[in-house]
Design a protein around this motif. Structure first.
Motif, PDB file in Angstrom:
ATOM      1  N   GLN A 215     -86.322 -65.236  10.451  1.00 19.29           N
ATOM      2  CA  GLN A 215     -86.804 -64.786  11.762  1.00 19.29           C
ATOM      3  C   GLN A 215     -87.350 -63.364  11.696  1.00 19.29           C
ATOM      4  N   SER A 216     -86.881 -62.605  10.704  1.00 22.19           N
ATOM      5  CA  SER A 216     -87.327 -61.213  10.566  1.00 22.19           C
ATOM      6  C   SER A 216     -88.521 -61.087   9.620  1.00 22.19           C
ATOM      7  N   GLY A 217     -89.060 -62.195   9.165  1.00 23.56           N
ATOM      8  CA  GLY A 217     -90.244 -62.150   8.316  1.00 23.56           C
ATOM      9  C   GLY A 217     -90.014 -62.577   6.886  1.00 23.56           C
ATOM     10  N   GLY A 218     -88.753 -62.776   6.471  1.00 26.46           N
ATOM     11  CA  GLY A 218     -88.454 -63.279   5.135  1.00 26.46           C
ATOM     12  C   GLY A 218     -88.504 -62.220   4.062  1.00 26.46           C
ATOM     13  N   ASN A 219     -88.428 -62.658   2.801  1.00 30.21           N
ATOM     14  CA  ASN A 219     -88.464 -61.803   1.617  1.00 30.21           C
ATOM     15  C   ASN A 219     -87.404 -60.708   1.670  1.00 30.21           C
ATOM     16  N   ASP A 220     -86.191 -61.112   1.974  1.00 31.49           N
ATOM     17  CA  ASP A 220     -85.108 -60.145   2.075  1.00 31.49           C
ATOM     18  C   ASP A 220     -83.779 -60.885   1.968  1.00 31.49           C
ATOM     19  N   MET A 221     -82.702 -60.115   1.960  1.00 35.34           N
ATOM     20  CA  MET A 221     -81.352 -60.688   1.951  1.00 35.34           C
ATOM     21  C   MET A 221     -80.586 -60.120   3.135  1.00 35.34           C
ATOM     22  N   VAL A 222     -79.696 -60.918   3.691  1.00 38.37           N
ATOM     23  CA  VAL A 222     -78.865 -60.471   4.799  1.00 38.37           C
ATOM     24  C   VAL A 222     -77.460 -61.012   4.585  1.00 38.37           C
ATOM     25  N   PHE A 223     -76.452 -60.158   4.774  1.00 38.71           N
ATOM     26  CA  PHE A 223     -75.056 -60.585   4.722  1.00 38.71           C
ATOM     27  C   PHE A 223     -74.640 -61.091   6.101  1.00 38.71           C
ATOM     28  N   TYR A 224     -73.846 -62.116   6.109  1.00 38.96           N
ATOM     29  CA  TYR A 224     -73.390 -62.711   7.364  1.00 38.96           C
ATOM     30  C   TYR A 224     -72.553 -61.721   8.154  1.00 38.96           C
ATOM     31  N   SER A 225     -72.710 -61.774   9.473  1.00 42.24           N
ATOM     32  CA  SER A 225     -71.874 -61.008  10.393  1.00 42.24           C
ATOM     33  C   SER A 225     -71.477 -61.910  11.556  1.00 42.24           C
ATOM     34  N   PRO A 226     -70.326 -61.655  12.211  1.00 40.99           N
ATOM     35  CA  PRO A 226     -69.869 -62.533  13.297  1.00 40.99           C
ATOM     36  C   PRO A 226     -70.858 -62.667  14.448  1.00 40.99           C
ATOM     37  N   GLU A 227     -71.715 -61.650  14.657  1.00 42.87           N
ATOM     38  CA  GLU A 227     -72.688 -61.733  15.752  1.00 42.87           C
ATOM     39  C   GLU A 227     -73.647 -62.913  15.561  1.00 42.87           C
ATOM     40  N   MET A 228     -73.916 -63.238  14.322  1.00 45.13           N
ATOM     41  CA  MET A 228     -74.808 -64.381  14.048  1.00 45.13           C
ATOM     42  C   MET A 228     -74.183 -65.672  14.538  1.00 45.13           C
ATOM     43  N   ASP A 229     -72.887 -65.781  14.395  1.00 42.15           N
ATOM     44  CA  ASP A 229     -72.190 -66.982  14.850  1.00 42.15           C
ATOM     45  C   ASP A 229     -72.275 -67.097  16.362  1.00 42.15           C
ATOM     46  N   GLU A 230     -72.119 -65.964  17.030  1.00 44.78           N
ATOM     47  CA  GLU A 230     -72.219 -65.974  18.496  1.00 44.78           C
ATOM     48  C   GLU A 230     -73.618 -66.381  18.931  1.00 44.78           C
ATOM     49  N   GLU A 231     -74.638 -65.880  18.238  1.00 40.50           N
ATOM     50  CA  GLU A 231     -76.009 -66.241  18.582  1.00 40.50           C
ATOM     51  C   GLU A 231     -76.252 -67.724  18.332  1.00 40.50           C
ATOM     52  N   TYR A 232     -75.684 -68.240  17.223  1.00 42.47           N
ATOM     53  CA  TYR A 232     -75.848 -69.661  16.925  1.00 42.47           C
ATOM     54  C   TYR A 232     -75.220 -70.522  18.012  1.00 42.47           C
ATOM     55  N   ARG A 233     -73.998 -70.140  18.415  1.00 41.56           N
ATOM     56  CA  ARG A 233     -73.343 -70.925  19.463  1.00 41.56           C
ATOM     57  C   ARG A 233     -74.143 -70.892  20.753  1.00 41.56           C
ATOM     58  N   PHE A 234     -74.763 -69.728  21.031  1.00 40.15           N
ATOM     59  CA  PHE A 234     -75.592 -69.633  22.226  1.00 40.15           C
ATOM     60  C   PHE A 234     -76.809 -70.562  22.099  1.00 40.15           C
ATOM     61  N   LYS A 235     -77.443 -70.549  20.925  1.00 38.99           N
ATOM     62  CA  LYS A 235     -78.597 -71.419  20.718  1.00 38.99           C
ATOM     63  C   LYS A 235     -78.214 -72.888  20.816  1.00 38.99           C
ATOM     64  N   ARG A 236     -77.052 -73.213  20.251  1.00 40.60           N
ATOM     65  CA  ARG A 236     -76.598 -74.590  20.304  1.00 40.60           C
ATOM     66  C   ARG A 236     -76.333 -75.025  21.741  1.00 40.60           C
ATOM     67  N   GLN A 237     -75.732 -74.142  22.509  1.00 39.66           N
ATOM     68  CA  GLN A 237     -75.489 -74.464  23.920  1.00 39.66           C
ATOM     69  C   GLN A 237     -76.813 -74.592  24.666  1.00 39.66           C
ATOM     70  N   LEU A 238     -77.732 -73.682  24.318  1.00 35.86           N
ATOM     71  CA  LEU A 238     -79.034 -73.721  24.981  1.00 35.86           C
ATOM     72  C   LEU A 238     -79.760 -75.023  24.652  1.00 35.86           C
ATOM     73  N   SER A 239     -79.673 -75.449  23.372  1.00 32.81           N
ATOM     74  CA  SER A 239     -80.308 -76.695  22.976  1.00 32.81           C
ATOM     75  C   SER A 239     -79.693 -77.883  23.702  1.00 32.81           C
ATOM     76  N   SER A 240     -78.374 -77.887  23.812  1.00 31.68           N
ATOM     77  CA  SER A 240     -77.703 -78.982  24.516  1.00 31.68           C
ATOM     78  C   SER A 240     -78.084 -79.007  25.995  1.00 31.68           C
TER      79      SER A 240
END
Length: 809
Positions: free
Chosen positions: A524-549
């Motif tokens: 989403q940020s343009g690629g060609n990079d590395m990112v370490f997981y953080s808990p905020e990503m999980d919260e965003e995913y759950r929001f997206k999943r709820q939004l999709s549902s």
């Protein structure tokens, strides 16, 4: 030594000596053929063959002894005691029978039995000789040189030992030849050495018994006995050999016609093998005869197979050159008959091809067929094992999810064959990049995963540093251009998401999921990079999943609606058309802007049914208007790749009755370049229906004159980002002016989006931009708010209603 030479050279008839040696050789030759038969016989047969061996050997040696004695000239009359002469024959037969019987004993003490047997034979020859010498009666006194006597006995014993040690089981011609030569030397050295030790002092006063056997009669008797014994042995061995060869030939013909390797053994010793086995082992038949097959060739076979408890085993065929061949072995026993002893047949089948096939099948089951890296299932197994190890050692494990950026564009541009080639080359590069502590797998498409295990005791900083280093190596590896063909190299990049166990998840599934979330954040940020997981990503995913549902529910429950924004002439007095814009108000989350839910719909695939609903609803609504205004509908990049899109548009137009000329489909240039050839075909088919095509957000993507030239575009929409900067940015002014002039030169309509101020409107009017859209002329609103426009045909001033929502498409 001189006395022995003098005795042999001057006191012996050389002709008779040679005759004696020839008779001895004949007897010994026949004897060893009989002994060879005795070594492979059953017990009852073995005793018979050993007795016959002893009779022939003893008789031949006895005959050799007495003929050689008769060649000796002591210068006095010589006679022979008949009893002692007969006893010497009996000693020769008994000693050789016992000696050969001891030597034929197999088992772990086989070498010792041959040494002892040879010693018995050697000493038996000496006993026969001196017993026979004691039968001599002469008018004189017989005495001996005891040192020569002892030396003769020792030489006879030594050569006897050597003889039966070298002959072995007498199963090869070489063994037999060595045995015959050694035993002949034993007889000759012992006899002539002993004769050299003999001293006869003539004394006429010594009485000579009358019942003596004369040399003439003894010569005839010895010759007859020797001939009979040798003939019996020879004929017996010959008949037996012919019978055995007959059976063996039949067996060999049958065995050589078999594909499987066959080995025949008796008493554990190899007696024959077919050509398939000789080829399998790379040996000759002579090399394996008399081998202990189970011990020397199948040493790793289970004890139950060796004992005959089981008749099948899978093991390794091995021999002295340290070669090993995996084989399956079947054991079959053939009972003894009148001709042959009990035989065990081993059937062997080479398992190398099967093992190679099994290995290949296992490899295919565990690896990806394209890249030869591990597949998803095998990676999950490795991951589970790594997490168990991590639990025991307390050392973290790291998982990386890797996705190649713009890989779809490579497939679209060069074809799937080129895409497969790129994946194959990248897989090969990655497999050579790391050692065993880094596991890389392809889990689908252009998605790869990496498992990184750290050294025991590594702390958090070490784990992060090493993970970053490995990820950077992967980024650099992927960045090397991939060869496509002689003219093209594809340059790719990768997005890498990183998660650690156990800090980022308590099982393999959660670690993979969180690494995947981090990878999508990179993309989403343009690629060609590395990112370490953080808990905020999980919260965003759950929001997206709820939004999709919720979005899915909204489609099913009629919670979506269309708002319409007018598109006017530059003076703002006449509305020419409307653009249909999707709006969603969720009962729980409230109003959600399109910029939030449209990307989620594209990720989840909901954009296809959602886009169809928008198109159908907008066309149905426009078909009801009395004022035949145009209606604009946006198409997503996903919709534009569907081959059935032209048929869908035609179906909707037919169902709603809308004039195709009133419909304008808006596409972005970014959507077109995903697959230019397919987009061109689909838009051309839609254009044939009479529908207009508009290039939306022109100037913000991959805008080029080639796009305007190649695609059937009717109108250009200048993006609102340039319109907002018209007053303050000279570059934006130049771009807008250029686009307006370009559209006029290409005979295309042009419309400016996002017009909000009088200054912007004046600029566009002054530069001959005839169509505008924006808050200055009207906000997106439900169609009922424009009822008077669409149903009464009125021209309308379009005052801005500032409380309406914001357009985002």
């Amino acid at each position: 030594m001189y006395r022995i030479y003098d005795c042999l050279a001057h006191q012996h008839d050389i002709v008779l000596v040679l005759v004696a040696l020839l008779i001895g050789l004949g007897g010994i030759h026949t004897a060893f053929n009989l002994y060879a038969r005795a070594c492979i016989g059953r017990l009852r047969q073995k005793i018979a063959w050993l007795f016959l061996t002893g009779v022939v050997t003893g008789g031949g040696i006895w005959a050799t002894h007495f003929i050689a004695m008769m060649s000796y000239d002591p210068t006095v009359p010589v006679g022979y005691e008949p009893v002692e002469t007969a006893v010497s024959l009996a000693i020769a037969i008994a000693a050789t029978t016992i000696g050969f019987a001891i030597a034929s004993v197999g088992g772990p003490h086989r070498l010792m039995s041959r040494i002892v047997g040879g010693l018995v034979v050697g000493l038996g020859i000496s006993a026969m000789h001196f017993t026979g010498m004691s039968a001599i009666s002469v008018p004189g006194v017989i005495s001996w040189h005891m040192d020569i006597v002892i030396a003769a006995i020792v030489m006879g014993a030594l050569f006897g030992i050597v003889s039966l040690w070298l002959v072995g089981a007498a199963q090869t011609e070489r063994q037999k030849l060595l045995g015959k030569a050694s035993l002949t030397i034993a007889v000759a050295t012992m006899h002539f050495s002993a004769m050299g030790a003999l001293i006869i002092t003539p004394d006429p006063t010594v009485p000579v018994p009358e019942q003596l056997i004369s040399q003439e009669y003894l010569a005839v008797g010895v010759a007859v006995v020797a001939a009979i014994l040798i003939a019996i042995g020879f004929v017996t061995a010959l008949v037996d050999r012919q019978l055995r060869d007959h059976v063996s030939n039949h067996m060999r013909i049958l065995g050589d016609s078999a594909i499987e390797a066959l080995v025949l053994t008796q008493n554990g010793r190899v007696i024959d093998a077919n050509d398939s086995f000789l080829k399998l082992g790379g040996v000759s038949r002579a090399e394996i005869l008399d081998c202990d097959f189970l011990s020397e060739w199948l040493s790793a076979t289970p004890a139950a197979f060796k004992s005959g408890e089981i008749s099948y085993a899978e093991t390794n065929l091995s021999w002295t050159n340290n070669s090993e061949i995996p084989v399956e072995v079947v054991r079959r026993e053939i009972p003894a008959d009148e001709i042959s002893d009990a035989t065990v047949i081993f059937g062997l089948r080479d398992l190398r091809e099967r093992r190679a096939a099994e290995h290949h099948i296992r490899f295919l089951a565990e690896h990806d067929s394209l890249t030869k890296l591990l597949n998803r299932t095998t990676f999950n197994d490795r991951l589970a094992a790594a997490l168990q190890k991590s639990d025991k050692t307390g050392t973290p494990a790291t998982v990386m999810c890797i996705d190649f950026d713009h890989f779809k564009e490579l497939n679209d541009s060069y074809g799937h064959i080129a895409g497969d080639h790129a994946l194959r080359e990248l897989g090969e590069r990655l497999s050579k990049l790391f050692s065993d502590d880094v596991v890389i797998a392809r889990v689908g498409g252009d998605e790869f995963v990496t498992l990184l295990q750290h050294k025991d005791g590594a702390d958090e900083d070490d784990v992060i540093a090493r993970s970053r280093d490995v990820a950077q190596q992967i980024l650099d590896c992927v960045a090397i251009p991939v060869f496509i063909n002689a003219e093209h190299r594809a340059k790719l990049s990768s997005s890498i998401g990183i998660a650690h166990y156990p800090t980022d998840g308590n099982d393999g599934e959660s670690i993979l999921f969180h690494a995947d979330l981090a990878m999508y954040r990179v993309k989403q940020s343009g690629g060609n990079d590395m990112v370490f997981y953080s808990p905020e990503m999980d919260e965003e995913y759950r929001f997206k999943r709820q939004l999709s549902s919720n979005l899915r529910n909204a489609m099913e429950n009629g919670q979506l609606e269309l708002h319409y924004q007018p598109q006017c002439q530059t003076d703002g007095r006449v509305i020419n058309s409307f653009e249909a814009l999707l709006r969603w108000t969720d009962p729980e989350m409230g109003s959600i802007p399109p910029g939030r839910f449209i990307p989620i719909a594209e990720e989840t695939g909901l954009i296809v049914p959602l886009g169809e609903w928008v198109l159908r609803t907008a066309c149905l609504e426009a078909s009801r208007w009395k004022n035949p205004l145009g209606i604009g509908v946006n198409l997503s990049a996903v919709q534009l790749q569907k081959h059935e899109l032209p048929e869908l548009v035609a179906e909707i137009l037919e169902e709603t009755g809308l004039d195709p000329k009133r419909l304008e489909l808006e596409v972005t240039e970014t959507a077109l370049i995903h697959n230019p050839a397919r987009s061109m075909k689909i838009l051309s088919d839609i254009k044939k229906l009479g529908v207009r095509i508009a290039m939306d957000d022109f100037g913000t993507g991959y805008s080029s004159l080639a796009t305007l030239q190649n695609f059937p575009v009717d109108r250009i929409k200048i993006d609102q980002s340039f319109i907002k900067k018209l007053v303050s940015n000279d570059q934006a002014i130049a771009i807008v002016r250029a686009v307006i002039n370009l559209s006029r030169d290409l005979n295309l309509d042009v419309i400016a989006e996002g017009v909000e101020t009088d200054e912007q409107a004046s600029f566009l009017t002054d530069h001959d931009c005839r169509s505008v859209q924006g808050y200055k002329y009207g906000y997106p609103k439900p169609i009922r708010d424009y009822w008077h426009v669409v149903n009464q045909g009125e021209t309308a001033e379009t005052p801005a209603n500032r409380d309406s929502g914001i357009e985002t498409v």
